[in-house]
Design a protein around this motif. Sequence first.
Motif, mmCIF file in Angstrom:
data_model
loop_
_atom_site.group_PDB
_atom_site.id
_atom_site.type_symbol
_atom_site.label_atom_id
_atom_site.label_comp_id
_atom_site.label_asym_id
_atom_site.label_seq_id
_atom_site.Cartn_x
_atom_site.Cartn_y
_atom_site.Cartn_z
ATOM 1 N N LEU A 40 0.833 -1.210 0.000
ATOM 2 C CA LEU A 40 0.000 0.000 0.000
ATOM 3 C C LEU A 40 0.861 1.251 0.000
ATOM 4 O O LEU A 40 0.543 2.240 -0.683
ATOM 5 C CB LEU A 40 -0.930 -0.018 1.220
ATOM 6 N N LEU A 41 1.957 1.225 0.747
ATOM 7 C CA LEU A 41 2.857 2.376 0.739
ATOM 8 C C LEU A 41 3.470 2.592 -0.650
ATOM 9 O O LEU A 41 3.642 3.733 -1.094
ATOM 10 C CB LEU A 41 3.965 2.172 1.785
ATOM 11 N N LEU A 42 3.796 1.519 -1.350
ATOM 12 C CA LEU A 42 4.342 1.635 -2.698
ATOM 13 C C LEU A 42 3.325 2.248 -3.655
ATOM 14 O O LEU A 42 3.652 3.094 -4.484
ATOM 15 C CB LEU A 42 4.783 0.254 -3.195
ATOM 16 N N LEU A 43 2.048 1.805 -3.544
ATOM 17 C CA LEU A 43 1.007 2.372 -4.400
ATOM 18 C C LEU A 43 0.811 3.860 -4.136
ATOM 19 O O LEU A 43 0.634 4.657 -5.064
ATOM 20 C CB LEU A 43 -0.303 1.614 -4.185
ATOM 21 N N VAL A 44 0.827 4.242 -2.871
ATOM 22 C CA VAL A 44 0.669 5.661 -2.535
ATOM 23 C C VAL A 44 1.820 6.475 -3.110
ATOM 24 O O VAL A 44 1.640 7.580 -3.648
ATOM 25 C CB VAL A 44 0.568 5.823 -1.008
ATOM 26 N N GLY A 45 3.034 5.915 -3.025
ATOM 27 C CA GLY A 45 4.186 6.620 -3.576
ATOM 28 C C GLY A 45 4.097 6.786 -5.086
ATOM 29 O O GLY A 45 4.401 7.861 -5.626
ATOM 30 N N LEU A 46 3.653 5.736 -5.813
ATOM 31 C CA LEU A 46 3.494 5.840 -7.258
ATOM 32 C C LEU A 46 2.418 6.846 -7.644
ATOM 33 O O LEU A 46 2.550 7.575 -8.631
ATOM 34 C CB LEU A 46 3.173 4.458 -7.839
ATOM 35 N N ALA A 47 1.326 6.870 -6.855
ATOM 36 C CA ALA A 47 0.262 7.836 -7.135
ATOM 37 C C ALA A 47 0.747 9.267 -6.961
ATOM 38 O O ALA A 47 0.444 10.153 -7.766
ATOM 39 C CB ALA A 47 -0.937 7.559 -6.234
ATOM 40 N N LEU A 49 3.823 10.290 -7.303
ATOM 41 C CA LEU A 49 4.737 10.560 -8.411
ATOM 42 C C LEU A 49 3.978 10.882 -9.692
ATOM 43 O O LEU A 49 4.341 11.779 -10.455
ATOM 44 C CB LEU A 49 5.667 9.366 -8.616
ATOM 45 N N GLY A 50 2.888 10.137 -9.944
ATOM 46 C CA GLY A 50 2.075 10.414 -11.124
ATOM 47 C C GLY A 50 1.449 11.791 -11.083
ATOM 48 O O GLY A 50 1.364 12.488 -12.092
ATOM 49 N N ILE A 51 0.989 12.228 -9.911
ATOM 50 C CA ILE A 51 0.389 13.558 -9.781
ATOM 51 C C ILE A 51 1.418 14.642 -10.075
ATOM 52 O O ILE A 51 1.138 15.644 -10.736
ATOM 53 C CB ILE A 51 -0.214 13.712 -8.376
ATOM 54 N N ILE A 52 2.636 14.435 -9.583
ATOM 55 C CA ILE A 52 3.693 15.425 -9.815
ATOM 56 C C ILE A 52 4.021 15.524 -11.304
ATOM 57 O O ILE A 52 4.148 16.615 -11.871
ATOM 58 C CB ILE A 52 4.942 15.052 -8.991
ATOM 59 N N VAL A 53 4.166 14.364 -11.993
ATOM 60 C CA VAL A 53 4.481 14.371 -13.422
ATOM 61 C C VAL A 53 3.351 15.008 -14.227
ATOM 62 O O VAL A 53 3.583 15.791 -15.152
ATOM 63 C CB VAL A 53 4.761 12.937 -13.902
ATOM 64 N N GLY A 55 1.175 17.252 -13.221
ATOM 65 C CA GLY A 55 1.189 18.691 -12.999
ATOM 66 C C GLY A 55 2.280 19.381 -13.802
ATOM 67 O O GLY A 55 2.079 20.478 -14.353
ATOM 68 N N PHE A 56 3.428 18.731 -13.934
ATOM 69 C CA PHE A 56 4.529 19.299 -14.713
ATOM 70 C C PHE A 56 4.157 19.397 -16.191
ATOM 71 O O PHE A 56 4.424 20.395 -16.860
ATOM 72 C CB PHE A 56 5.777 18.450 -14.516
ATOM 73 N N LEU A 57 3.520 18.328 -16.728
ATOM 74 C CA LEU A 57 3.118 18.345 -18.139
ATOM 75 C C LEU A 57 2.047 19.386 -18.410
ATOM 76 O O LEU A 57 2.067 20.073 -19.432
ATOM 77 C CB LEU A 57 2.632 16.954 -18.547
ATOM 78 N N ILE A 58 1.094 19.536 -17.502
ATOM 79 C CA ILE A 58 0.037 20.529 -17.676
ATOM 80 C C ILE A 58 0.622 21.940 -17.659
ATOM 81 O O ILE A 58 0.221 22.815 -18.427
ATOM 82 C CB ILE A 58 -1.036 20.350 -16.589
ATOM 83 N N TYR A 59 1.586 22.160 -16.796
ATOM 84 C CA TYR A 59 2.224 23.476 -16.720
ATOM 85 C C TYR A 59 2.949 23.800 -18.027
ATOM 86 O O TYR A 59 2.850 24.915 -18.551
ATOM 87 C CB TYR A 59 3.199 23.513 -15.546
ATOM 88 N N ASN A 60 3.680 22.823 -18.585
ATOM 89 C CA ASN A 60 4.370 23.060 -19.854
ATOM 90 C C ASN A 60 3.393 23.325 -20.990
ATOM 91 O O ASN A 60 3.626 24.174 -21.857
ATOM 92 C CB ASN A 60 5.256 21.864 -20.200
ATOM 93 N N LEU A 61 2.272 22.559 -21.027
ATOM 94 C CA LEU A 61 1.270 22.783 -22.063
ATOM 95 C C LEU A 61 0.651 24.163 -21.944
ATOM 96 O O LEU A 61 0.400 24.838 -22.944
ATOM 97 C CB LEU A 61 0.185 21.700 -21.964
ATOM 98 N N TYR A 62 0.419 24.613 -20.729
ATOM 99 C CA TYR A 62 -0.142 25.946 -20.517
ATOM 100 C C TYR A 62 0.811 27.032 -21.002
ATOM 101 O O TYR A 62 0.401 28.014 -21.619
ATOM 102 C CB TYR A 62 -0.463 26.141 -19.040
ATOM 103 N N GLN A 63 2.117 26.843 -20.753
ATOM 104 C CA GLN A 63 3.095 27.821 -21.203
ATOM 105 C C GLN A 63 3.161 27.888 -22.730
ATOM 106 O O GLN A 63 3.347 28.956 -23.310
ATOM 107 C CB GLN A 63 4.476 27.469 -20.627
ATOM 108 N N LYS A 64 3.006 26.715 -23.409
ATOM 109 C CA LYS A 64 3.055 26.707 -24.863
ATOM 110 C C LYS A 64 1.824 27.358 -25.481
ATOM 111 O O LYS A 64 1.904 28.029 -26.504
ATOM 112 C CB LYS A 64 3.209 25.280 -25.370
ATOM 113 N N THR A 65 0.639 27.124 -24.895
ATOM 114 C CA THR A 65 -0.586 27.700 -25.452
ATOM 115 C C THR A 65 -0.618 29.216 -25.320
ATOM 116 O O THR A 65 -1.311 29.889 -26.081
ATOM 117 C CB THR A 65 -1.815 27.109 -24.752
ATOM 118 N N LYS A 66 0.134 29.785 -24.393
ATOM 119 C CA LYS A 66 0.173 31.239 -24.242
ATOM 120 C C LYS A 66 0.875 31.907 -25.416
ATOM 121 O O LYS A 66 0.697 33.101 -25.658
ATOM 122 C CB LYS A 66 0.887 31.607 -22.938
#
Length: 255
Positions: A40-47, A49-53, A55-66
């Motif tokens: 369960l701790l491993l699953l929480v850690g992967l989740a 990590l996925g949220i962080i990645v 968020g990073f991709l959404i931020y880059n896409l937002y910067q490009k659309t501007k």
Amino acid sequence: MSEGGVGTCPQVFVVDSQASYINMPTERKPRWTSQLQKFLLLLVGLAMLGIIVEGFLIYNLYQKTKEFPLSSPQHLYQNLSNPKAQSQVGYRGDSNEIPSVQTQTQQRAFAHLLGPSNSIGEGDVVQWVEEGDAVTQNMKYDKGRLIVEREGYYYLYSKVQMNAGEECVLIQHKVMKKTKAYDHPLELMQSKSHRCSTSRPIRLTSSEPEDLWNSYLAGIFQLHVGDEIYVTLKNIQKIRPGPSENFMGAFMVSP
């Protein structure tokens, strides 16, 4: 004590203070419980990590659309209200106006030729007809040859019907291409048959015997601007004229 005494003396028990005590086993948690907690701790850690990645991709896409300029809704409505602009898409980098770009449907080239009325052509080239249901778009037709105006992959097809009932005859149906890259024409497709008249009785209503032979060729080929596509037919004088029995066509399937 004498036998006639009142009773016997009670027995005396001695407690040995040096005896060791028996240790009772302590209660242990099952092994699977600890493994489940680690999983369960491993699953929480992967989740996380996925949220962080994400968020990073959404931020880059937002910067490009501007970086893309957007036209105002009112200006966009005014352009789309024009019938000439309804088939146009995209934006210019230095202006809010919609550029004049043809739709994908208008860019596709195709042709469908019927015939032939005059079957005899130079080099056994079949002469087609551009009348009736025949049509050409973004392609030219000249003396039995389709001339490519847009580079891409094309679906080519041709059908012919011949009468080989009079005598033994070699029938050869070909789709050819003439291109600037080669000094000689290239053979794209071929159908060959050696036909002879059958022993079937001739119908009284028919003035000459008939042994009909049909050939259909089709395939996808890459064509370049200026390429010429045409059909050759051996013993072309034996072709049965008619738009439904004989035709040739091409249409672009991919640019």
